[in-house]
Design an enzyme around this catalytic site. Structure first.
Site, PDB file in Angstrom:
ATOM      1  N   GLU A  41     -14.428  -0.954  15.653  1.00 32.91           N
ATOM      2  CA  GLU A  41     -14.236   0.249  14.843  1.00 32.91           C
ATOM      3  C   GLU A  41     -13.503   1.296  15.685  1.00 32.91           C
ATOM      4  O   GLU A  41     -13.761   1.426  16.883  1.00 32.91           O
ATOM      5  CB  GLU A  41     -15.596   0.788  14.387  1.00 32.91           C
ATOM      6  CG  GLU A  41     -15.616   2.171  13.790  1.00 32.91           C
ATOM      7  CD  GLU A  41     -14.740   2.309  12.564  1.00 32.91           C
ATOM      8  OE1 GLU A  41     -13.995   3.305  12.484  1.00 32.91           O
ATOM      9  OE2 GLU A  41     -14.786   1.413  11.688  1.00 32.91           O
ATOM     10  N   CYS A  92     -22.899  15.698 -14.079  1.00 37.90           N
ATOM     11  CA  CYS A  92     -21.998  14.662 -13.560  1.00 37.90           C
ATOM     12  C   CYS A  92     -22.671  13.309 -13.754  1.00 37.90           C
ATOM     13  O   CYS A  92     -23.525  12.908 -12.954  1.00 37.90           O
ATOM     14  CB  CYS A  92     -21.684  14.893 -12.083  1.00 37.90           C
ATOM     15  SG  CYS A  92     -20.524  13.666 -11.392  1.00 37.90           S
ATOM     16  N   CYS A 109     -12.316  18.297 -16.094  1.00 40.08           N
ATOM     17  CA  CYS A 109     -12.546  17.811 -14.739  1.00 40.08           C
ATOM     18  C   CYS A 109     -11.716  16.542 -14.524  1.00 40.08           C
ATOM     19  O   CYS A 109     -11.672  15.658 -15.370  1.00 40.08           O
ATOM     20  CB  CYS A 109     -14.032  17.512 -14.561  1.00 40.08           C
ATOM     21  SG  CYS A 109     -14.436  16.464 -13.167  1.00 40.08           S
ATOM     22  N   CYS A 115     -12.989  11.828 -13.642  1.00 40.15           N
ATOM     23  CA  CYS A 115     -13.031  10.583 -14.410  1.00 40.15           C
ATOM     24  C   CYS A 115     -11.792  10.466 -15.289  1.00 40.15           C
ATOM     25  O   CYS A 115     -11.285  11.464 -15.798  1.00 40.15           O
ATOM     26  CB  CYS A 115     -14.281  10.533 -15.305  1.00 40.15           C
ATOM     27  SG  CYS A 115     -15.834  10.416 -14.404  1.00 40.15           S
ATOM     28  N   GLN A 125     -20.256   3.537   1.561  1.00 37.70           N
ATOM     29  CA  GLN A 125     -19.890   3.015   0.253  1.00 37.70           C
ATOM     30  C   GLN A 125     -20.456   3.919  -0.837  1.00 37.70           C
ATOM     31  O   GLN A 125     -21.553   4.472  -0.712  1.00 37.70           O
ATOM     32  CB  GLN A 125     -20.412   1.589   0.073  1.00 37.70           C
ATOM     33  CG  GLN A 125     -19.833   0.580   1.052  1.00 37.70           C
ATOM     34  CD  GLN A 125     -18.358   0.282   0.820  1.00 37.70           C
ATOM     35  OE1 GLN A 125     -17.771   0.725  -0.160  1.00 37.70           O
ATOM     36  NE2 GLN A 125     -17.748  -0.473   1.731  1.00 37.70           N
ATOM     37  N   CYS A 170     -19.728  12.964 -20.601  1.00 34.88           N
ATOM     38  CA  CYS A 170     -19.829  14.237 -19.890  1.00 34.88           C
ATOM     39  C   CYS A 170     -19.080  15.333 -20.640  1.00 34.88           C
ATOM     40  O   CYS A 170     -17.977  15.112 -21.137  1.00 34.88           O
ATOM     41  CB  CYS A 170     -19.261  14.076 -18.476  1.00 34.88           C
ATOM     42  SG  CYS A 170     -19.291  15.578 -17.482  1.00 34.88           S
ATOM     43  N   ASP A 221     -12.905  -4.834   6.413  1.00 36.25           N
ATOM     44  CA  ASP A 221     -12.987  -3.874   5.306  1.00 36.25           C
ATOM     45  C   ASP A 221     -12.196  -2.633   5.693  1.00 36.25           C
ATOM     46  O   ASP A 221     -12.763  -1.603   6.083  1.00 36.25           O
ATOM     47  CB  ASP A 221     -14.450  -3.529   5.029  1.00 36.25           C
ATOM     48  CG  ASP A 221     -14.608  -2.579   3.845  1.00 36.25           C
ATOM     49  OD1 ASP A 221     -13.621  -2.358   3.119  1.00 36.25           O
ATOM     50  OD2 ASP A 221     -15.723  -2.053   3.660  1.00 36.25           O
ATOM     51  N   CYS A 268     -10.637  -1.749  -1.129  1.00 38.35           N
ATOM     52  CA  CYS A 268     -10.706  -0.802  -2.233  1.00 38.35           C
ATOM     53  C   CYS A 268      -9.328  -0.567  -2.841  1.00 38.35           C
ATOM     54  O   CYS A 268      -9.144   0.358  -3.629  1.00 38.35           O
ATOM     55  CB  CYS A 268     -11.307   0.528  -1.762  1.00 38.35           C
ATOM     56  SG  CYS A 268     -10.352   1.348  -0.465  1.00 38.35           S
ATOM     57  N   PHE A 287     -13.135  -3.081  11.341  1.00 39.50           N
ATOM     58  CA  PHE A 287     -13.275  -1.820  10.597  1.00 39.50           C
ATOM     59  C   PHE A 287     -14.736  -1.679  10.158  1.00 39.50           C
ATOM     60  O   PHE A 287     -15.038  -1.439   8.991  1.00 39.50           O
ATOM     61  CB  PHE A 287     -12.356  -1.788   9.372  1.00 39.50           C
ATOM     62  CG  PHE A 287     -10.906  -2.080   9.668  1.00 39.50           C
ATOM     63  CD1 PHE A 287     -10.048  -1.073  10.080  1.00 39.50           C
ATOM     64  CD2 PHE A 287     -10.402  -3.363   9.527  1.00 39.50           C
ATOM     65  CE1 PHE A 287      -8.710  -1.347  10.343  1.00 39.50           C
ATOM     66  CE2 PHE A 287      -9.069  -3.647   9.791  1.00 39.50           C
ATOM     67  CZ  PHE A 287      -8.214  -2.629  10.199  1.00 39.50           C
TER      68      PHE A 287
END
Length: 411
Positions: free
Chosen positions: A290, A143, A68, A71, A243, A62, A338, A364, A270
């Site tokens: 949830e 992007c 930016c 990344c 996701q 990119c 999750d 995550c 969750f």
């Protein structure tokens, strides 16, 4: 004033680390073994020039890379990048008896949800991502992580940001690609007058966007934004969690579904809008828990209008303040959780005390995953596999799915 540094290794956020007399120095966009010239400020430095490049350095994908802040590692060769990503999970789980599997790679141009920063400036509307560790917004024209539907609409999104801007501060546009078109959720753009709302609504219709919401209030919704969770269509509420890539979501669902295929009654903790629950319901009864009412309502509507599902029930509950107790969990023979990045420490303690024989932990954040897995191991569970999944391409973030088992006690 700049100085010469040798990069020893990559840090957890993808920065190169140089050793100095006063401690580690973090230099973004550098690689191990490189000799660089950088301007130091405390424990960080700005790269000025690469004097001796690593053989693993490649051209970034990119034109905005290094400006930016979206990344961190486009300059690292693909195999080395993937090894670094997998090693983040390996390092976090150090001391835990488990084998970390191969990384499931992420392809470019697949991210379906991005959060853009916007701000009105003297030269016009800036729309893009913040500069690395800075509030400055770098406007983008490409992007390579995002779906073409998002990249192709950057001009229209900037125009929409102009129309809804009623603040001198920066604000956010969460843009999601759905089966119905782009779903745009704006946050902190200021209070709109009626005239401004009408102009923005007309623009959304003219551009063919599915929905515009501002601070969770729907301004206009020409079409309900719909995504598919397996065979089930779900209409997303404004700003709903999803996701990052469809491929990663399906991979995680396949891993979880394979592990829980023998379970007749499953609880999904969750659960969000049902990315796991509604797929699992094809073969098992599912109880989804949830804390967000809108997400749970979307899951419920999706299950009611679907065909071929087993019984799906829902429960609104803040699992951080009031986790399901081990006695409640004992009604199930399969479980998936999750949680957000903070993990699920208190809920894991209850799972550890339970008799649920099959558990899938999705995370995550490898650090909080390690903590939660240690709790489950101390409660008698055995880890069968850990799979790292890269759905956050060229960033320091990584997903992982851990599968666990425990012999069920006779009662």
């Amino acid at each position: 004033m700049s100085a010469r540094f040798t990069i020893r290794k990559l840090g957890a956020q993808g920065d190169g680390i140089a050793e100095t007399e006063s401690g580690d120095l973090f230099i973004p966009f550098t690689l191990p073994g490189e000799v660089v010239n950088a301007a130091r400020e405390r424990d960080r430095a700005t790269l000025m020039a690469v004097l001796e490049a690593s053989p693993l350095r490649i051209d970034p994908a990119c034109r905005h890379f290094t400006e930016c802040g979206g990344c961190a590692l486009q300059h690292l060769e693909a195999d080395a990048y993937r090894q670094w990503k997998r090693d983040k999970v390996v390092h976090a789980l150090k001391g835990i008896d488990c084998e970390v599997g191969d990384l499931v790679a992420c392809a470019p141009h697949t991210r379906r949800r991005v959060v853009l920063a916007a701000r009105r400036t003297e030269t016009g509307m800036a729309l893009g991502f913040n500069r690395h560790l800075s509030p400055q917004i770098i406007s983008i024209s490409e992007c390579p992580i995002s779906l073409p539907e998002i990249v192709g609409a950057l001009g229209q999104l900037k125009a929409l940001a102009e129309l809804v801007c009623a603040t001198t501060k920066s604000f956010r546009l969460a843009v999601t690609v759905t089966g119905s078109g782009l779903d745009i959720a704006v946050h902190e753009s200021g209070k709109l007058g009626e005239h401004q709302r009408r102009i923005a609504a007309n623009f959304v219709i003219a551009q063919g966007f599915a929905r515009l919401s501002i601070d969770d209030e729907i301004i206009i919704e020409p079409r309900k934004p719909v995504v598919m969770f397996g065979s089930v269509a779900v209409a997303l509420p404004p700003g709903a969690f999803l996701q990052a890539t469809e491929a990663a979501e399906q991979t995680m669902a396949d891993i979880v579904g394979g592990h829980l295929k023998r379970a007749k009654k499953i609880t999904d903790l969750f659960s969000g809008c049902g990315s796991f629950a509604l797929r699992l319901a094809a073969k098992s009864e599912v109880h989804a828990v949830e804390g967000d009412a809108a997400a749970l309502s979307a899951l419920d509507r999706g299950s009611r209008f679907a065909t071929g599902l087993k019984r799906v029930t829902g429960e609104r509950r803040d699992l951080f303040r009031r986790p399901l107790t081990f006695k409640e969990l004992n009604a199930f023979d399969g479980l998936v959780f999750d949680p957000p990045r903070a993990g699920a420490e208190d809920q894991s303690k209850q799972i550890a005390r339970s008799d649920v024989p099959l558990v899938a932990a999705v995370s995550c954040n490898p650090v909080t995953l390690a903590r939660d897995l240690r709790i489950l191991l101390d409660g008698g569970y055995t880890i069968k596999s850990v799979t790292p999944i890269d759905q956050f391409l060229w960033s320091p973030h990584i997903e992982a799915v851990a599968l666990l088992e425990k012999p069920r006690r006779r009662r």
